[in-house]
Design an enzyme around this catalytic site. Structure first.
Site, PDB file in Angstrom:
ATOM      1  N   GLU A  83       0.827  -1.219   0.000  1.00  0.00           N
ATOM      2  CA  GLU A  83       0.000   0.000   0.000  1.00  0.00           C
ATOM      3  C   GLU A  83       0.859   1.266   0.000  1.00  0.00           C
ATOM      4  O   GLU A  83       0.540   2.255  -0.666  1.00  0.00           O
ATOM      5  CB  GLU A  83      -0.910  -0.013   1.243  1.00  0.00           C
ATOM      6  CG  GLU A  83      -1.863   1.143   1.350  1.00  0.00           C
ATOM      7  CD  GLU A  83      -2.854   1.182   0.202  1.00  0.00           C
ATOM      8  OE1 GLU A  83      -3.646   0.254   0.048  1.00  0.00           O
ATOM      9  OE2 GLU A  83      -2.817   2.177  -0.570  1.00  0.00           O
ATOM     10  N   ILE A 110      -1.732   7.755   1.485  1.00  0.00           N
ATOM     11  CA  ILE A 110      -3.070   7.716   0.864  1.00  0.00           C
ATOM     12  C   ILE A 110      -3.461   6.276   0.565  1.00  0.00           C
ATOM     13  O   ILE A 110      -2.713   5.566  -0.111  1.00  0.00           O
ATOM     14  CB  ILE A 110      -3.085   8.473  -0.490  1.00  0.00           C
ATOM     15  CG1 ILE A 110      -2.524   9.878  -0.342  1.00  0.00           C
ATOM     16  CG2 ILE A 110      -4.479   8.501  -1.086  1.00  0.00           C
ATOM     17  CD1 ILE A 110      -2.352  10.592  -1.679  1.00  0.00           C
ATOM     18  N   GLU A 151      13.862  11.034  -2.396  1.00  0.00           N
ATOM     19  CA  GLU A 151      14.565   9.750  -2.432  1.00  0.00           C
ATOM     20  C   GLU A 151      16.029   9.989  -2.070  1.00  0.00           C
ATOM     21  O   GLU A 151      16.515  11.113  -2.124  1.00  0.00           O
ATOM     22  CB  GLU A 151      14.483   9.149  -3.839  1.00  0.00           C
ATOM     23  CG  GLU A 151      13.073   8.844  -4.296  1.00  0.00           C
ATOM     24  CD  GLU A 151      12.379   7.823  -3.414  1.00  0.00           C
ATOM     25  OE1 GLU A 151      12.866   6.695  -3.296  1.00  0.00           O
ATOM     26  OE2 GLU A 151      11.339   8.167  -2.826  1.00  0.00           O
ATOM     27  N   LYS A 187       5.363   4.523  -9.845  1.00  0.00           N
ATOM     28  CA  LYS A 187       4.035   4.509  -9.209  1.00  0.00           C
ATOM     29  C   LYS A 187       2.924   4.354 -10.248  1.00  0.00           C
ATOM     30  O   LYS A 187       1.975   3.601 -10.034  1.00  0.00           O
ATOM     31  CB  LYS A 187       3.859   5.780  -8.382  1.00  0.00           C
ATOM     32  CG  LYS A 187       4.790   5.799  -7.154  1.00  0.00           C
ATOM     33  CD  LYS A 187       4.838   7.165  -6.508  1.00  0.00           C
ATOM     34  CE  LYS A 187       5.739   7.195  -5.298  1.00  0.00           C
ATOM     35  NZ  LYS A 187       6.018   8.553  -4.808  1.00  0.00           N
TER      36      LYS A 187
END
Ligand code: HSE
Length: 415
Positions: free
Chosen positions: A124, A131, A185, A200
């Site tokens: 997740e 979110i 990052e 993503k």
């Protein structure tokens, strides 16, 4: 009591440990078991840390301990994360990760191993930080065919663009601030050049369409070439520049997928998603637009999504959660970027004596010029009609044969 291990004690790993040690009772109620951190794997030493006795530098301590049922991988990167996660799943341990690179490049293989071993592989936190998006997409929207996903998927770049737009801050200063806040990052190139957003959108596309979409070869542009001049032209047109990851299913079944900065009209639902926030719009055939919004990066939001997955693993030791997509081959279902259709914003400089309006009109018939306050001499910006990216490039070449130099070109969002 359930023993777990955490691999990686960086920003997210330390947040996971903090939530588990400070919310012991509430987590116990939700998981119906106490969660005990038995090991923390990290190559560094943490003298004086309250969890000092849990640290190990030896992965096999975790792998060979049959009491460890759930392993949290928050090391980031592919190596050694892939090898470790694979071995844990093969040993029958459930794995939770926030590692976008791992899921985007090895997701299909790892999901297959998890399925074969009847354990969970949950991620997740890999998209959207805090979110909820993976679970809602795989469960709550499961009755929909997903037509399109469009998202601001990187908190660092959204933070930088917001600072540029609102505070006129330079790109470099805004990046340093984002790094000091723990959003970026380890190597911020992945944020700034769009690779993080690419991973993503590939994860979301794989989930939505059931086939692994590999990041390799998918068109990716970051924000490092965006200037304050472009920001002000976008403003004069009535829009904002956002870094967008987008995937759309075409009528022929192919996926039009890319990451690029886009100028969004201020009426677009994503236009007001600012700072480190992410916004993800999923268009389902039954639901229409569903928008997810929240903090997309940072220690505690991301750690909370990881811990929620740990709870889910514990509650589903016996009944594996259904989260799966098959392996696939991009060449069979990804639209070549040159065939993608959009209108384009173009900013040009031109030589003295060039009648820029008539040159642009001859080549890009119907282009709309942007008038801004304090116009700059020998500079213009305009928006083309919609056309394929390949056609745009051939017209752009013709433009540059007329003493005109293209300074920037940015995709326009849909109205
Ligand atoms: N560097 C990432 C971002 C972290 O800024 O969104 C969360 O994935």
């Amino acid at each position: 009591m359930v023993d777990i291990a955490i691999m990686g004690y960086g920003v997210v790993g330390s947040g996971v440990a903090e939530i588990i040690t400070t919310h012991t009772q509430s987590l116990k109620k939700r998981a119906k078991e106490e969660i005990n951190i038995k090991y923390i794997l990290d190559i560094r030493d943490f003298p004086g840390n309250p969890l000092e006795d849990k640290f190990t530098k030896n992965f096999s301590d975790i792998l060979n301990d049959d009491d460890v049922k759930v392993v949290v991988e928050v090391m980031g990167g592919l190596n050694p994360a892939y090898d470790y996660v694979k071995q844990c799943l093969e040993k029958g341990k459930s794995v939770v990760t926030s590692n976008k690179e791992l899921v985007a490049t090895k997701g299909a293989q790892l999901l297959q191993i998890a399925r074969d071993k009847n354990v969970n592989f949950l991620f997740e936190a890999s998209v959207g930080g805090g979110i909820p998006i993976i679970r809602p997409m795989s469960q709550c929207l499961a009755a929909n065919d997903v037509i399109e996903i469009e998202g601001i998927l990187n908190g660092t770049t959204n933070f930088i663009l917001t600072k540029m737009i609102r505070d006129n801050m330079s790109f470099e200063d805004a990046l340093s601030l984002a790094q000091s806040l723990g959003y970026a990052e380890k190597d911020p190139t992945a944020d700034v050049e769009g690779y993080d957003a690419l991973r993503k959108i590939c994860i979301l596309a794989s989930l939505a369409y059931g086939k692994h979409v590999y990041p390799d070869g998918i068109h990716t542009e970051g924000i490092s070439k965006i200037t304050l001049d472009d920001v002000s032209y976008a403003e004069a047109w009535g829009g904002v520049i956002k870094l967008i990851g987008s995937v759309k299913k075409l009528d022929d079944g192919r996926l039009d997928i890319f990451v690029a900065p886009m100028i969004l009209s201020k009426h677009n639902q994503l236009a007001s998603v600012d700072d480190v926030f992410n916004g993800i719009m999923v268009k389902g055939d039954s639901t229409g637009d569903v928008v997810f919004y929240g903090k997309g990066a940072g220690k505690m939001p991301t750690a909370s999504a990881v811990v929620a997955d740990v709870i889910d693993c514990i509650k589903h030791f016996k009944a594996r959660k259904y989260l799966y997509w098959a392996d696939g081959d991009n060449s069979e279902y990804i639209l070549p970027y040159g065939e993608s259709v959009c209108a384009m914003y173009v900013r040009v400089k031109y030589a003295d004596g060039v009648d820029i309006h008539s040159v642009v009109d001859d080549i890009f018939g119907g282009a709309q010029f942007i008038n801004k306050q304090n116009p700059v001499e020998n500079e213009a910006a305009f928006i083309t009609n919609k056309m394929t990216v390949d056609h745009f490039h051939s017209l752009a070449e013709m433009l540059e044969c007329n003493d005109v130099k293209i300074e920037s070109q940015i995709r326009m969002g849909e109205e």
